[in-house]
Design an enzyme around this catalytic site. Structure first.
Site, mmCIF file in Angstrom:
data_model
loop_
_atom_site.group_PDB
_atom_site.id
_atom_site.type_symbol
_atom_site.label_atom_id
_atom_site.label_comp_id
_atom_site.label_asym_id
_atom_site.label_seq_id
_atom_site.Cartn_x
_atom_site.Cartn_y
_atom_site.Cartn_z
ATOM 1 N N LYS A 283 8.882 14.943 6.594
ATOM 2 C CA LYS A 283 9.869 15.614 6.084
ATOM 3 C C LYS A 283 10.826 15.676 6.039
ATOM 4 C CE LYS A 283 8.501 15.591 11.429
ATOM 5 N NZ LYS A 283 8.660 17.564 11.943
ATOM 6 N N ARG A 357 -2.004 17.620 16.327
ATOM 7 C CA ARG A 357 -2.865 18.162 17.763
ATOM 8 C C ARG A 357 -3.584 17.019 17.224
ATOM 9 N NH1 ARG A 357 -1.630 22.874 13.427
ATOM 10 N NH2 ARG A 357 0.011 22.694 14.312
#
Ligand code: BES
Ligand code: ZN
Ligand code: ZN
Length: 504
Positions: A283, A357
């Site tokens: 990120k 996920r």
């Protein structure tokens, strides 16, 4: 980690009791009159309040609050908080108003305060207000300061912490059970806030498991924790894959609440990424610290288990929490890696930052097989796209079962954790089909919350399931009375417990 203010109820008037501050709630009326409560107020307080009305400083409107200093009398200050028009009053309006009061009291540098419990109708839209009032006070008074040194500089006054709020209830409008229910709910929400607010070098996956164990022990819940070796033996490869870049080993926690006579089983699953750097798909550094909150789903499930164990609803509830740290490293998972999930599906990892996920997929499939629940709700700070779509005041929902989703939305409405359904149409499924494996972990640029949810759907089989994306609601929600203006909110604790309490 408990930081709660203590609430006590007294069935008498606050008039004549020495108080650093007396909180008074009023509904909006034209003209605003003190007639119904004047005999419960110290006369000096009533006089300044009347003056405030005369000067149009206070009307009793929603969101309004004023602090008044009294010239003598038993209460040194009055904090006067507006509720709303009586006909549109709701439990949530009362909770927020009480939250505003709790926040103001916590900022006052006083150790104790009194509240005059208003006499509001128990029926209609405002029903449950008493519990909401107690809950709001304790939520608003929440502070997270374990890392602020208590040292006082010479010449400075030592800071005073708010420890006690006495609820004066001369008319018996609230009652002890409502006060206790509100205080218990706030305690569980504040517990989840604490877990979220602690820094990522404190709350690692192992520490989260220790906290889960201490909650389980305190509340008499069964707990099982899998370590990395046991996960490898079970084939939880998506969870292990995310943890590969970190020296902190992952954990899978399972807490079980099983009351006598319960037949149905609910399973709650919470994302426990204790820090999300993105991994190899790293990120940008701006605000990356906020990714310590990437375990707020886990914190919400732990808070809910803590609350459910105290509320004792007649339904089995299991809480499943996969926890890992997502870091880059020499052994880290790479874009392009293909992993075999617990349920046998092959998953192409195209972006290591879509890690939530992956750990949830394994936790969902594992929990579904082990506990055979009748319904599953998972909660996760899953996508930045959800913050774009819904902002900070509603969590997104994706489901494979409309009737379960309706129950989740209704629970959210009842307890003040708003949820907004997003479409889970088949068309979106195309986006996560992989060229080389069964599915891939990212979809097209747009509709990211939906494709993330549909990825999870591959791991719940036929069991009714609803996914809640709490990326926007888990922290830094501003301007809501009972929610701190920065830090973790404790979202979902009340919702999951309420869903369990109303399960049929
Ligand atoms: N934890 C983040 C989601 C997130 C981002 C929550 C910002 C709150 C604020 C999640 O693991 C993530 O990084 N998701 C990616 C998915 C993308 C790579 C498909 C995202 O949302 O950008
Ligand atoms: Zn991520
Ligand atoms: Zn994440």
């Amino acid at each position: 980690m408990e930081t709660d203010v203590e609430l006590t109820l007294q069935k008498k008037s606050p008039a004549g009791v020495k108080l650093e501050c007396l909180v008074v709630f009023s509904v909006a009326q034209k003209p605003l009159s003190l007639d119904s409560i004047r005999d419960q107020l110290p006369p000096e307080a009533a006089a300044v309040m009347e003056r405030a009305v005369e000067l149009k400083t206070f009307h009793g409107k929603k969101g309004e609050s004023v602090q008044l200093l009294t010239p003598g009398g038993s209460a040194s200050r009055v904090l006067w908080v507006g509720l709303d028009k009586p006909e549109t009053l709701t439990r949530e309006i009362v909770r927020r108003a009480a939250g505003t009061a709790g926040k103001a009291l916590a900022a006052m540098n006083i150790s104790a305060a009194g509240v005059l419990v208003p006499s509001l109708p128990e029926n209609g839209p405002g029903s449950g207000w008493a519990e909401g009032l107690a809950e709001g006070l304790a939520l608003g008074a929440y502070k997270f300061e374990p890392y602020k040194s208590k040292e006082v500089k010479p010449g400075d006054e030592p800071p005073v912490e708010l420890k006690k709020i006495t609820l004066f209830d001369p008319q018996g409008a609230m009652g002890q059970p409502a006060m206790e229910a509100g205080a218990v709910r706030a305690g569980a929400i504040n517990l989840a806030r604490d877990l979220g607010n602690h820094p990522p070098n404190t709350v690692t996956p192992r520490r989260l498991a220790e906290e889960a164990k201490s909650i389980a022990k305190k509340r008499g819940l069964k707990i099982t924790v899998l370590d990395e070796k046991q996960m490898a033996a079970e084939g939880l490869n998506m969870l292990l894959g995310v943890a590969k870049g970190s020296t902190q080993p992952p954990r899978l926690m399972m807490l079980e609440y099983r009351p006598k006579g319960a037949t149905a089983t609910l399973m709650f699953v919470g994302k426990g990424i204790t820090f999300d750097s993105g991994g190899i798909s790293i990120k940008p550094s701006a605000n990356m610290d906020e990714m310590k909150f990437d375990m707020c789903g886990a914190a919400g499930v732990l808070g809910a288990m803590d609350l459910i164990a105290q509320m004792q609803p007649k339904v089995n509830v299991v809480g499943v929490i996969p926890a890992a740290e997502n870091l880059p490293g020499g052994n880290a998972q790479k874009p392009g890696d293909i992993v075999k999930a617990y349920n046998g599906k092959h998953v192409e990892v195209l972006n290591t930052d879509a890690e939530g996920r992956l750990i949830l997929g394994d936790a969902l499939a594992y929990g579904a097989k082990k506990f055979k629940p009748d319904a599953i709700v998972d909660m996760a700070t899953l996508t930045g796209a959800c913050v774009v779509a819904l902002g900070h005041y509603a969590s997104g929902a994706i489901t494979n079962n409309e009737s379960l989703q309706e129950k989740v939305v209704a629970a959210g409405k009842r307890c003040g954790d708003p949820v907004w359904p997003l479409p889970a149409f088949e068309d979106y499924e195309e986006g996560i089909k992989s060229k080389v494996a069964d599915i891939q972990n990212i979809g097209p640029r747009w509709g990211g919350t939906i494709t993330a949810g549909l990825f999870l759907k591959h791991f719940v089989g036929e069991i009714p399931w609803t996914h809640l994306d709490i990326a926007g609601t888990a922290w830094d929600v501003e301007g809501v009375g009972h929610i701190p203006n920065s830090g973790a909110t404790g979202v979902g604790v009340a919702l999951l417990a309420d869903l369990a309490a109303h399960w049929k």
